[in-house]
Design a protein around this motif. Structure first.
Motif, mmCIF file in Angstrom:
data_model
loop_
_atom_site.group_PDB
_atom_site.id
_atom_site.type_symbol
_atom_site.label_atom_id
_atom_site.label_comp_id
_atom_site.label_asym_id
_atom_site.label_seq_id
_atom_site.Cartn_x
_atom_site.Cartn_y
_atom_site.Cartn_z
ATOM 1 N N GLU A 267 -30.741 -13.349 -4.546
ATOM 2 C CA GLU A 267 -30.623 -14.741 -4.104
ATOM 3 C C GLU A 267 -29.022 -15.167 -4.436
ATOM 4 N N VAL B 77 -27.237 -18.430 -5.590
ATOM 5 C CA VAL B 77 -27.562 -19.574 -5.995
ATOM 6 C C VAL B 77 -25.931 -20.285 -6.349
ATOM 7 N N PRO C 34 -25.729 -23.137 -9.367
ATOM 8 C CA PRO C 34 -26.276 -24.116 -10.143
ATOM 9 C C PRO C 34 -25.213 -25.060 -10.714
ATOM 10 N N LEU D 48 -33.145 -21.863 -13.266
ATOM 11 C CA LEU D 48 -34.097 -21.215 -12.115
ATOM 12 C C LEU D 48 -35.657 -21.537 -12.048
ATOM 13 N N ARG E 61 -36.819 -24.084 -9.845
ATOM 14 C CA ARG E 61 -36.646 -23.875 -8.422
ATOM 15 C C ARG E 61 -37.763 -23.531 -7.619
#
Length: 83
Positions: free
Chosen positions: A18, A20, A22, A36, A39
């Motif tokens: 994925e 991401v 952050p 994570l 999530r």
């Protein structure tokens, strides 16, 4: 940031990779794992015991205190054994 998951980590998270983004407060592998984990239930399950997870940053093994940045590729996988 591109995050890759392998073996049972992938099974628990429910995806192989994925993209991401952050928050800036995530500065190292340990911080990324913590972020994570929040999530989804799958992420929480995969990272429930961070000691059982190994990481690589840009294809180099990395410890929990290794820095991470927006353009990095982070891979998470179980410990590897030889034979």
């Amino acid at each position: 940031m591109r995050v890759l998951y392998f073996a049972w980590v992938r099974q628990r998270v429910g995806m192989a990779e994925e993209e991401v983004a952050p928050p800036e407060t995530v500065r190292d592998v340990a911080g990324l794992i913590a972020w994570l984990s929040a999530r989804s239930p799958g992420h929480a399950s995969a990272f429930a015991n961070p000691r059982t997870i190994r990481a690589a940053v840009n294809q180099d093994f990395a410890g929990p205190d290794h820095p991470v940045a927006a353009n990095d590729e982070i891979a998470f996988f179980p410990p590897v054994t030889g034979g």
